[in-house]
Design an enzyme around this catalytic site. Sequence first.
Site, mmCIF file in Angstrom:
data_model
loop_
_atom_site.group_PDB
_atom_site.id
_atom_site.type_symbol
_atom_site.label_atom_id
_atom_site.label_comp_id
_atom_site.label_asym_id
_atom_site.label_seq_id
_atom_site.Cartn_x
_atom_site.Cartn_y
_atom_site.Cartn_z
ATOM 1 N N ASP A 30 38.116 -45.435 9.046
ATOM 2 C CA ASP A 30 37.353 -46.327 9.046
ATOM 3 C C ASP A 30 35.891 -45.634 9.304
ATOM 4 O O ASP A 30 35.704 -44.489 9.168
ATOM 5 C CB ASP A 30 37.251 -47.304 10.327
ATOM 6 C CG ASP A 30 38.690 -48.493 10.111
ATOM 7 O OD1 ASP A 30 38.750 -49.093 9.204
ATOM 8 O OD2 ASP A 30 39.530 -47.851 10.424
ATOM 9 N N ASP A 31 34.753 -46.492 9.280
ATOM 10 C CA ASP A 31 33.265 -46.048 9.585
ATOM 11 C C ASP A 31 32.781 -45.370 8.447
ATOM 12 O O ASP A 31 33.013 -46.016 7.145
ATOM 13 C CB ASP A 31 33.189 -45.050 10.796
ATOM 14 C CG ASP A 31 33.562 -45.703 12.000
ATOM 15 O OD1 ASP A 31 33.788 -46.692 12.266
ATOM 16 O OD2 ASP A 31 33.500 -44.911 13.205
#
Length: 736
Positions: free
Chosen positions: A320-321
């Site tokens: 993620d991110d």
Amino acid sequence: MSTTIPSSSGSFTLPGEAGFEQLTLRLAKKWGADTIRDSDGTQLSPEITQSGYSIYSTICLVRSVQPWARKNPHKLQQNFLMSRPVVAAKSSVTISLLDGYYTEQFVVNFKDSPKQWWQVFDRTTGREVANSKWSVDPKKGAVTITGATPGHRYTVNFLAFRVWEEISMYNHLTNNWGDREHLSAVDPMHPETQKALLAYLDGWLRDHADTRVVRFTSMFYNLTWFWGADHKRLRDVYTDWADYEMTVSPRALKLFEEKYGYKLTSEDFVNGGLYNSTHNAPTRRYRDYMAFMHDFVIEFGRKCVDLVHKHKKLAYVFYDDNWIGVEPSSPRFHEFGFDGLIKCVFNAFEVRLCAHSRGVSTKELRLHPYLFPTGLKGEPTFQKGGGGNPTLDAKNFWIDARRGIVRAPIDRIGLGGYLSLVEPWPDFQDYIEKVANEFRLLKSFHKGDKPHVAPFKVAVLTAWGDLRAWTCSGHFMANVELYHVLEALSGLPLDVQFINLDDIAQNGVPRGVKAIINCGRAGTAWSGGAHWADPRVETAITQYVQRGGGLIGIAEPSALPQAGQNFRLARVLGLDRDNGERVANGRYKYDLSPKHFITEELADVALDFGPKEIDNIYVFGGDTHVHAERPGEASPRLATHAFGKGRAVYMSGFKFTYENTRLLHRALFWAAAHEAKWGVWHSENLNTEATYFPKRKKLVVINNAGTPQATRITLANGRTAKTVNLEAHGIAILDM
């Protein structure tokens, strides 16, 4: 200080925190951790790093070189934004570019020639306004259009630098970090940036002698997250967890043109304000750009990973991110050379997403709740007296994720955030101990074994196919039907693969697939959108069902309106949707046929497909059997149709419940014409699920309910049954 790690430990990553050394080491022992990590905003003291545990150190390269970023603001990451539409009152109209956007996140890029990269549109006509008809005022941050038509809507597509990296911004505001520095993200597309990042990484690796695993968070480009000016009322002007909007720069566009031989424009990214949401079927131009960026991220990412390996450390990547361009489901993922993949999970299908990735030896889940005072939606998770209940949150997340962990192998689990927050919550500490032990038990069954699955393959058909396997673009998409379908599938004993409409057009339906699911709203990537315009797709699936294949259509499957028909596979399904154009056409009056194999275990359960199920469905004739209809109207909710030698099932919507999961499971068996083999290693109780590991001869039965449950398990011969009693959320292990 040295700590002897318990022999029962392993496969658990604990977030440590300087200043809370005793808590860190106590919980590491209690939870059986073999690894301690830092988190964004925390550090590990020598007492922790030298305690005998393996150390993960987190690094976000693109926001690691802040002094360099301040000296080179023109090399920050940027993207195209569309201004708010303004309706002209006179022949001249002025548009304030950042009106409505959070100005601590964005600064307009006036440095790179606006006339070269920007576009102005008359959205009423859809035509671009000539460059000679508009001018830029950098001091006012505005564009003035001359020769405008009063009453027409106008917008400007413009480039903006992102001066506050989104995850830093979120963490900062969520945790009230006050005057702590706003971190920016640099763009590695520039050779000078690459040089600065590699030099920083080399020094960082030397400084982190105790680090065993470098945890990249993630690589270079973030998920798209445009914040509003009043972000308490409208935080997400636009957000998508999987699009490539945040990767754009003049340099990238020039390099793309050199490689692909044609030029992209701002509108290829802005798309009238829809941008390139993963929920919308991708164009060929956008897919080319994705491939271009994927090439770059692999190329530079490999240099970073090689440097980590040169320092004798392992390289893990957080999904993620800043994961854009990493693409764990891509067949090229292995080219990075990563040793591990870490995925934060809220549910079961995200577990399956992590397990589905190819090219790493270790797959790790970061569980929720994240150890922050508040959750992603602002809920007061760890706030004493504020209504928070972290133990209940952890239990709900774990029970959902566990369904996927039983079905697919995962190597590790862990937590992230501020460990100090759990100190006042002893019940949370006890529950995580239980979770860690339960995970290690489930993990053990997957070693050298695979769970039993049905004797046929199921394919989920979307415009994305395998590239977006087990995802609907992020965590919080509960208003998307396919989100719920994936959550149901993730815990079922089925061999599921993901295919796209281009695959079908070129190669037909893959061998071994006995049932296809096409689920989504008209125009979306999940239903297929404009990709259904290729007649080869309709032909291939129609013939597939004619010859004996199965089709499950949910919501608006194959929707692409043409005169007289909305679903391209309407004749296969035996029904279609009336969008209001058939007011003069009659409808066949069907009789309800409530009894069917699909509904056999649900005769006394009222169907609930959620508040947004599709209405105005009509059938073509008596060979379409309607088993349930919408309350108060003659619109089918569940219908079956024989077509040639094959079978089709239609559902007007889908919501993840255990009742609907059983309904979908039975529908797939019926559509695949395998109902005679239904019931093998089957749990009768809807709140429970059974998984059989044939080599270990272990039967695992999980209780998804918060109350004790009893169930009967049908064994492999399809007849003999065992009664199993389970505690609330419990697990039973049977030797077979």
